[in-house]
Design a protein around this motif. Structure first.
Motif, mmCIF file in Angstrom:
data_model
loop_
_atom_site.group_PDB
_atom_site.id
_atom_site.type_symbol
_atom_site.label_atom_id
_atom_site.label_comp_id
_atom_site.label_asym_id
_atom_site.label_seq_id
_atom_site.Cartn_x
_atom_site.Cartn_y
_atom_site.Cartn_z
ATOM 1 N N ARG A 11 -47.242 -120.056 -12.966
ATOM 2 C CA ARG A 11 -48.036 -119.860 -14.188
ATOM 3 C C ARG A 11 -48.303 -118.379 -14.461
ATOM 4 N N GLU A 12 -48.372 -118.053 -15.733
ATOM 5 C CA GLU A 12 -48.730 -116.683 -16.137
ATOM 6 C C GLU A 12 -50.246 -116.513 -16.173
ATOM 7 N N SER A 13 -50.943 -117.635 -16.507
ATOM 8 C CA SER A 13 -52.405 -117.587 -16.504
ATOM 9 C C SER A 13 -52.942 -118.939 -16.032
ATOM 10 N N VAL A 14 -54.129 -118.908 -15.461
ATOM 11 C CA VAL A 14 -54.787 -120.138 -15.015
ATOM 12 C C VAL A 14 -56.228 -120.115 -15.540
ATOM 13 N N GLN A 15 -56.603 -121.179 -16.218
ATOM 14 C CA GLN A 15 -57.946 -121.276 -16.821
ATOM 15 C C GLN A 15 -58.300 -119.984 -17.569
ATOM 16 N N GLY A 16 -57.315 -119.446 -18.275
ATOM 17 C CA GLY A 16 -57.568 -118.281 -19.117
ATOM 18 C C GLY A 16 -57.512 -116.931 -18.403
ATOM 19 N N LEU A 17 -57.354 -116.953 -17.089
ATOM 20 C CA LEU A 17 -57.249 -115.675 -16.359
ATOM 21 C C LEU A 17 -55.783 -115.394 -16.039
ATOM 22 N N PRO A 18 -55.372 -114.114 -16.062
ATOM 23 C CA PRO A 18 -53.987 -113.800 -15.681
ATOM 24 C C PRO A 18 -53.721 -114.204 -14.228
ATOM 25 N N ALA A 19 -52.575 -114.868 -13.992
ATOM 26 C CA ALA A 19 -52.237 -115.322 -12.639
ATOM 27 C C ALA A 19 -51.129 -114.449 -12.059
ATOM 28 N N PHE A 20 -51.044 -114.439 -10.733
ATOM 29 C CA PHE A 20 -50.047 -113.622 -10.035
ATOM 30 C C PHE A 20 -49.195 -114.521 -9.160
ATOM 31 N N PRO A 21 -47.914 -114.158 -8.990
ATOM 32 C CA PRO A 21 -47.003 -115.061 -8.270
ATOM 33 C C PRO A 21 -47.261 -115.104 -6.756
ATOM 34 N N SER A 22 -47.888 -114.072 -6.179
ATOM 35 C CA SER A 22 -48.083 -114.058 -4.725
ATOM 36 C C SER A 22 -49.198 -113.078 -4.372
ATOM 37 N N ILE A 23 -49.615 -113.128 -3.133
ATOM 38 C CA ILE A 23 -50.610 -112.166 -2.619
ATOM 39 C C ILE A 23 -50.051 -110.747 -2.748
ATOM 40 N N GLN B 31 -47.504 -119.385 5.899
ATOM 41 C CA GLN B 31 -46.833 -118.307 5.177
ATOM 42 C C GLN B 31 -47.838 -117.475 4.368
ATOM 43 N N THR B 32 -48.792 -118.144 3.748
ATOM 44 C CA THR B 32 -49.774 -117.422 2.940
ATOM 45 C C THR B 32 -50.698 -116.575 3.814
ATOM 46 N N VAL B 33 -51.062 -117.128 4.981
ATOM 47 C CA VAL B 33 -51.889 -116.339 5.907
ATOM 48 C C VAL B 33 -51.114 -115.084 6.329
ATOM 49 N N GLU B 34 -49.820 -115.237 6.559
ATOM 50 C CA GLU B 34 -48.992 -114.078 6.915
ATOM 51 C C GLU B 34 -48.991 -113.046 5.779
ATOM 52 N N GLU B 35 -48.870 -113.535 4.559
ATOM 53 C CA GLU B 35 -48.893 -112.622 3.403
ATOM 54 C C GLU B 35 -50.236 -111.898 3.283
ATOM 55 N N CYS B 36 -51.335 -112.652 3.509
ATOM 56 C CA CYS B 36 -52.674 -112.052 3.452
ATOM 57 C C CYS B 36 -52.806 -110.980 4.540
ATOM 58 N N ALA C 66 -48.119 -109.603 -4.885
ATOM 59 C CA ALA C 66 -48.034 -109.142 -6.268
ATOM 60 C C ALA C 66 -49.391 -108.805 -6.882
ATOM 61 N N LEU C 67 -50.479 -108.993 -6.116
ATOM 62 C CA LEU C 67 -51.818 -108.751 -6.682
ATOM 63 C C LEU C 67 -52.012 -107.265 -6.985
ATOM 64 N N PRO C 68 -52.744 -106.959 -8.040
ATOM 65 C CA PRO C 68 -52.963 -105.562 -8.414
ATOM 66 C C PRO C 68 -53.898 -104.836 -7.448
ATOM 67 N N GLU C 69 -54.623 -105.588 -6.605
ATOM 68 C CA GLU C 69 -55.505 -104.962 -5.611
ATOM 69 C C GLU C 69 -55.614 -105.895 -4.418
ATOM 70 N N THR C 70 -56.081 -105.349 -3.298
ATOM 71 C CA THR C 70 -56.270 -106.185 -2.111
ATOM 72 C C THR C 70 -57.638 -106.845 -2.186
ATOM 73 N N PRO C 71 -57.675 -108.183 -2.254
ATOM 74 C CA PRO C 71 -58.976 -108.848 -2.371
ATOM 75 C C PRO C 71 -59.746 -108.834 -1.046
ATOM 76 N N ASP C 72 -61.095 -108.904 -1.149
ATOM 77 C CA ASP C 72 -61.913 -109.025 0.059
ATOM 78 C C ASP C 72 -61.673 -110.354 0.759
ATOM 79 N N THR C 73 -61.404 -111.368 -0.050
ATOM 80 C CA THR C 73 -61.210 -112.698 0.540
ATOM 81 C C THR C 73 -60.152 -113.463 -0.244
#
Lengths: 451, 451
Positions: B50-62, B83-88, B64-71
């Motif tokens: 998805r390009e957006s979810v519930q009106g917010l822009p979505a990202f294809p992977s950790i 796999q996702t834990v590895e990406e995080c 690809a995020l524009p910043e590193t989230p706290d959580t």
């Protein structure tokens, strides 16, 4: 005795002495309730200062009544009571209810007044309820000989629960709580000072009424030991459970009881032993009393103590399993092949017992149904319990959940009275330990079903 | 540790992996709640389709995020988690919440998967909550990292009660019940399989938050004994009561616990002794847990155990006196001269203690007030309790009754949190026996105040 109770609880005609036009007063409330209920008997207001009360013709005295009523309700101050009892006795009234306080519970003077009243009644063969009581009601007949304010909200629906209470306020309290739980009431009697009729005699009568399936009782003490044992024996023989709140256990409680209804609390240990001997459930709290009565009100009792516990979240199942085991119930596992079948359906489930169907069954109610059906058909359980957490509180989920459960339970569901609890009970026993445990279960899962 | 919990409980930015447009799905709910709560941090939906979810822009992977989230909140099936834990870990995310079941609680395969996840996180210095948990919330910040359905009805009001629960469903259940009782929640943490963060660590953090006055905890067992003792010690030093539900007491319960969150229940007797040593209240039922937490939530505790009991019907007073005495409270009489003064006012009253003001005070609330004021000013009671029967349930009488009581209690009334119970508590203790007794009192008088 039956005749006296017929006059008291199902009168063909009733005199209300001290009848008032003000429907919020003690002399106004009974008349209002009788009218609202459409009571079919004759109602005869007595008030020397009025020609009519609440639209009914009033009479100046008992002597002036056009007929002799089966019962007289005395909504009068203590000082005016003796004279009216004498008038009732002279007229041949068969029974009377005395609301007023200010008798034996207040000291020597009140005790003397009470003794004169009871002597007058005895001589005339008239039976008395009270003084210092809240009266009676018999909802099936629309008969309300009481000024209890709990009827302000609504009259009482007839049903399987009899209530006999020495304390009027306590009797009203549990009647209100029973109503909140959706339980109807067969008959309600409050005995107050028990100058004549006591809890034992009232209990014996209520137990023998065909509408009654279970009785909630309250007493601070018992006056006539033999009558009491006889009532308990009758209840046991009829298979009608009694759920008893007996207060005055402690020294300070016993002292307070003496000044409340002038009852001698007696030895609590003896009382306790007697209740045990006759299989009476002694409730430790009011909530327990209501819960156990609720569980018994369907009139079906488990054949054994094997209990199946269903949940969709392990924590709840463990909590119930702990408690069930502590209460002497047998949390026996599902048969091995049924466990295997359950795991085929729900690979992450705990299939033993408690059966945890996991969140998968939350979102797929078809799985829930198959799981419950498996427990019902293969578990050989005497009791079945589902503990469902917040599901029943959800406005959107409660109805589908209830429907799915009831369908899965099939015939057994017909005897479930517990859908206002969080957990449906298939069968519940009045006897320990299951009655007690049913009560504790309600304490674990106090969520009410959303409507 | 504080840093990790800051990232987990008060993140400046949060990634939701598996974000869904469907607000009823596990991947849709947290986003919906965060939006409804107006969470001030950045919310970063991750969904490769998805390009957006519930009106917010979505990202294809950790990555690809524009910043590193706290959580990062992982709303993914078990198979996609590693796999996702590895990406995080690769991205330097500081904490993650794993919702999915299907790990150590399901057997060897799941255990292996869980061990790989935790090894990956440890190596990267990332803290994990779960797997098999319901996440967290921190209502003061509008932060909801959970898919719990109890938020469907309404979000949570911030308040004094912290909740730490190994079981997600149980944690949600008590949060719902607390809300029903009008209690706000400071922080809420469910730990699930506790691959990393366990109840002890979460407890220690919640206790130290300034908003928290009392904590409700649930555990089937404890993994790190020292951390746990340390948390209990901190709570005691801070004067913040813990009300604990520990399950797995029975053999069948312990077996079920093992398959639920893979916890070893350990010796229940040892656990019980530890709780006693640190003054933790161990609740026997959920209702008791809520009642005691409720009583503690005002943060005021009695200086002694002298209790004054007020009633307008003797039966209730006796019931409470029995129970109070059994709980080790001192139902000490009013001073002689105060008793005389009370009898001048109300000649039929029981003036000792319990004080029964009789039905006279029901109809004359001025008398009720004078009577309560006399008890407050002359009784030297550490606790004051009024048990009021059906009065609070009456639509017409509840408001005047409440008003009269609050006025009579004066300053003490300010600390009363119990007006949704039938009886107002002046002060309640977390420690036995008063906390326990407060709970029992609620069981005697389960009427709710009419609104």
């Amino acid at each position: 005795m039956s005749d006296a109770f017929a006059a008291l609880m199902a009168p063909r005609s009733v005199a209300l002495v001290g009848a008032s036009d003000d429907v919020s007063r003690i002399g106004g409330r009974p008349l209002r309730y009788l009218r609202e209920a459409g009571f079919a008997g004759r109602v005869l207001p007595v008030n020397p200062r009025r020609e009519s009360v609440q639209g009914l013709p009033a009479f100046p005295s008992i002597a002036a009544l056009p007929e002799t009523p089966d019962t007289a309700i005395l909504a009068l101050p203590a000082a005016a009571t003796l004279q009216t009892v004498e008038e009732c006795a002279a007229r041949g009234v068969r029974s009377a209810v005395i609301f007023s306080a200010g008798f034996a519970e207040t000291g020597l003077e009140g005790e003397y007044l009470q003794s004169r009243i009871i002597a007058t009644a005895r001589e005339a063969g008239m039976r008395l309820l009270g003084p210092n009581c809240l009266g009676v009601f018999n909802p099936g007949l629309g008969y309300y000989g009481t000024f209890s304010v709990i009827l302000d909200t609504a009259l009482i629906t007839p049903g399987p629960v009899g209530i006999v209470s020495q304390s009027g306020a306590y009797g009203a309290h549990i009647a209100h709580l029973a109503r909140q739980r959706g339980l109807g009431i067969s008959q309600w009697i409050t005995t107050g000072n028990e100058a004549d009729i006591d809890v034992a005699e009232a209990l014996d009568w209520v137990v023998r009424q065909p509408e009654t399936r279970v009785v909630m009782a309250y007493a601070e003490g018992v006056r006539d030991r033999d009558l009491f044992l006889n009532a308990l024996e009758n209840a046991r023989d009829l298979g009608k459970p009694i759920v008893f709140m007996k207060t005055g256990r402690s020294s300070v409680g016993a002292a307070a009881a003496a000044s409340h209804t002038a009852a001698l609390a007696g030895s609590d240990a003896v009382f306790d032993a007697v209740l045990r001997q006759y299989g009476v459930h002694r409730a430790a709290t009011t909530a327990e009393q209501i819960d156990v009565a609720y569980a018994c009100a369907a009139g079906r009792f488990p054949a054994g103590n094997r209990i199946g516990i269903f949940t969709m979240s392990g924590g709840f199942g463990i909590q119930l399993a702990d408690d069930a085991e502590a209460a002497g119930l047998d949390v026996s596992p599902m048969p091995e092949d049924a466990q295997a079948e359950l795991l085929d359906m729900l690979p992450f489930a705990s299939p033993r017992n408690p059966v945890d169907a996991t969140a998968q069954a939350v979102s797929d109610l078809n799985l829930l149904q198959r799981c419950v059906q498996l427990m019902m058909s293969r578990g050989e359980y005497d009791l079945f319990t589902a503990i469902l957490g917040t599901g029943p509180a959800s406005r959107t989920y409660a109805d589908p959940l209830r429907k799915a459960l009831m369908e899965a339970l099939g015939e057994a569901g017909n005897s479930i009275r517990a859908l206002t609890m969080s957990a449906p009970l298939r069968w519940c026993a009045a006897t320990r330990p299951t009655g007690f445990w049913c009560s504790r279960m309600a304490r674990h899962s106090p969520t009410r079903w959303a409507r």
